[in-house]
Design a protein around this motif. Structure first.
Motif, PDB file in Angstrom:
ATOM      1  N   SER A  28       0.810  -1.217   0.000  1.00 56.90           N
ATOM      2  CA  SER A  28       0.000   0.000   0.000  1.00 56.90           C
ATOM      3  C   SER A  28       0.848   1.274   0.000  1.00 56.90           C
ATOM      4  CB  SER A  28      -0.927   0.014   1.223  1.00 56.90           C
ATOM      5  OG  SER A  28      -0.184   0.250   2.411  1.00 56.90           O
ATOM      6  N   TYR A  29       2.150   1.143   0.004  1.00 59.33           N
ATOM      7  CA  TYR A  29       3.020   2.318   0.124  1.00 59.33           C
ATOM      8  C   TYR A  29       2.598   3.399  -0.868  1.00 59.33           C
ATOM      9  CZ  TYR A  29       7.143   5.281   0.250  1.00 59.33           C
ATOM     10  OH  TYR A  29       7.983   6.355   0.363  1.00 59.33           O
ATOM     11  N   ILE A  30       2.385   4.580  -0.347  1.00 59.42           N
ATOM     12  CA  ILE A  30       1.789   5.684  -1.105  1.00 59.42           C
ATOM     13  C   ILE A  30       2.573   6.053  -2.370  1.00 59.42           C
ATOM     14  CG2 ILE A  30       2.941   7.501   0.227  1.00 59.42           C
ATOM     15  CD1 ILE A  30       0.237   9.033   0.097  1.00 59.42           C
ATOM     16  N   ASN A  31       3.880   5.942  -2.339  1.00 62.32           N
ATOM     17  CA  ASN A  31       4.693   6.304  -3.506  1.00 62.32           C
ATOM     18  C   ASN A  31       5.151   5.090  -4.297  1.00 62.32           C
ATOM     19  OD1 ASN A  31       4.595   9.102  -2.977  1.00 62.32           O
ATOM     20  ND2 ASN A  31       6.145   8.860  -1.395  1.00 62.32           N
ATOM     21  N   GLY A  32       4.598   3.922  -3.966  1.00 60.51           N
ATOM     22  CA  GLY A  32       5.031   2.695  -4.624  1.00 60.51           C
ATOM     23  C   GLY A  32       4.311   2.430  -5.932  1.00 60.51           C
ATOM     24  N   GLU A  33       4.889   1.543  -6.691  1.00 59.37           N
ATOM     25  CA  GLU A  33       4.310   1.062  -7.938  1.00 59.37           C
ATOM     26  C   GLU A  33       4.109  -0.430  -7.777  1.00 59.37           C
ATOM     27  OE1 GLU A  33       6.145   1.277 -12.042  1.00 59.37           O
ATOM     28  OE2 GLU A  33       6.461   3.306 -11.283  1.00 59.37           O
ATOM     29  N   ILE A  34       2.936  -0.930  -8.091  1.00 62.13           N
ATOM     30  CA  ILE A  34       2.664  -2.357  -7.967  1.00 62.13           C
ATOM     31  C   ILE A  34       2.653  -2.966  -9.361  1.00 62.13           C
ATOM     32  CG2 ILE A  34       1.043  -4.113  -7.170  1.00 62.13           C
ATOM     33  CD1 ILE A  34      -0.057  -1.967  -5.217  1.00 62.13           C
ATOM     34  N   LEU A  35       3.483  -3.975  -9.539  1.00 60.93           N
ATOM     35  CA  LEU A  35       3.543  -4.701 -10.806  1.00 60.93           C
ATOM     36  C   LEU A  35       3.030  -6.110 -10.570  1.00 60.93           C
ATOM     37  CD1 LEU A  35       7.101  -3.576 -11.962  1.00 60.93           C
ATOM     38  CD2 LEU A  35       4.902  -2.533 -12.527  1.00 60.93           C
ATOM     39  N   ASP A  36       2.074  -6.527 -11.365  1.00 59.07           N
ATOM     40  CA  ASP A  36       1.462  -7.848 -11.221  1.00 59.07           C
ATOM     41  C   ASP A  36       2.274  -8.868 -12.016  1.00 59.07           C
ATOM     42  OD1 ASP A  36      -0.122 -10.107 -11.126  1.00 59.07           O
ATOM     43  OD2 ASP A  36      -1.992  -9.033 -11.531  1.00 59.07           O
ATOM     44  N   LEU A  37       3.029  -9.684 -11.309  1.00 63.00           N
ATOM     45  CA  LEU A  37       3.899 -10.655 -11.962  1.00 63.00           C
ATOM     46  C   LEU A  37       3.133 -11.720 -12.725  1.00 63.00           C
ATOM     47  CD1 LEU A  37       5.797  -9.214  -9.944  1.00 63.00           C
ATOM     48  CD2 LEU A  37       6.960 -11.388  -9.676  1.00 63.00           C
ATOM     49  N   SER A  38       1.905 -12.002 -12.319  1.00 63.88           N
ATOM     50  CA  SER A  38       1.129 -13.032 -13.018  1.00 63.88           C
ATOM     51  C   SER A  38       0.493 -12.501 -14.297  1.00 63.88           C
ATOM     52  CB  SER A  38       0.051 -13.609 -12.089  1.00 63.88           C
ATOM     53  OG  SER A  38      -0.841 -12.604 -11.686  1.00 63.88           O
ATOM     54  N   HIS A  39       0.652 -11.205 -14.554  1.00 64.73           N
ATOM     55  CA  HIS A  39       0.114 -10.603 -15.777  1.00 64.73           C
ATOM     56  C   HIS A  39       1.186  -9.765 -16.484  1.00 64.73           C
ATOM     57  CE1 HIS A  39      -3.683 -11.519 -13.612  1.00 64.73           C
ATOM     58  NE2 HIS A  39      -4.029 -11.882 -14.831  1.00 64.73           N
ATOM     59  N   ASP A  40       2.330 -10.399 -16.733  1.00 64.29           N
ATOM     60  CA  ASP A  40       3.423  -9.766 -17.485  1.00 64.29           C
ATOM     61  C   ASP A  40       3.871  -8.420 -16.918  1.00 64.29           C
ATOM     62  OD1 ASP A  40       3.533 -11.906 -19.311  1.00 64.29           O
ATOM     63  OD2 ASP A  40       1.920 -11.023 -20.504  1.00 64.29           O
ATOM     64  N   PHE A  41       3.945  -8.334 -15.594  1.00 59.22           N
ATOM     65  CA  PHE A  41       4.437  -7.136 -14.907  1.00 59.22           C
ATOM     66  C   PHE A  41       3.597  -5.894 -15.206  1.00 59.22           C
ATOM     67  CE2 PHE A  41       7.926 -10.071 -14.991  1.00 59.22           C
ATOM     68  CZ  PHE A  41       8.485  -9.951 -13.737  1.00 59.22           C
ATOM     69  N   LYS A  42       2.322  -6.105 -15.440  1.00 53.66           N
ATOM     70  CA  LYS A  42       1.392  -4.998 -15.683  1.00 53.66           C
ATOM     71  C   LYS A  42       1.217  -4.194 -14.394  1.00 53.66           C
ATOM     72  CE  LYS A  42      -3.473  -4.202 -16.580  1.00 53.66           C
ATOM     73  NZ  LYS A  42      -4.784  -4.837 -16.649  1.00 53.66           N
TER      74      LYS A  42
END
Length: 74
Positions: A28-42
């Motif tokens: 949840s980090y406010i300045n973070g970026e979440i990449l979904d590894l199960s969907h090609d790092f989307k």
């Protein structure tokens, strides 16, 4: 939450992190970026992550979820 504070302090000093986690607090980090590894790092929004959805569902109805989990199979 303490780790989140340490990450924030270090990020303010220029540090960068790659964190693999199922912790809804860390992702949840406010300045973070979440990449979904199960969907090609989307890139994905926090609220759209599987772990957020799982925790939300559970916290909205813990007794109902436990009844489903503990129900004996027929």
């Amino acid at each position: 939450m303490t780790l989140l504070c340490h990450i924030h302090d270090l990020a303010q000093q220029g540090s960068q992190f790659i964190i693999a986690s199922h912790s809804p607090i860390l992702i949840s980090y406010i300045n973070g970026e979440i990449l979904d590894l199960s969907h090609d790092f989307k890139r994905i929004n926090y609220e759209d992550t599987e772990i957020y959805q799982t925790y939300r569902t559970y916290l909205e109805n813990p007794i109902g979820i436990q009844r489903q989990l503990f129900a004996e199979e027929s």
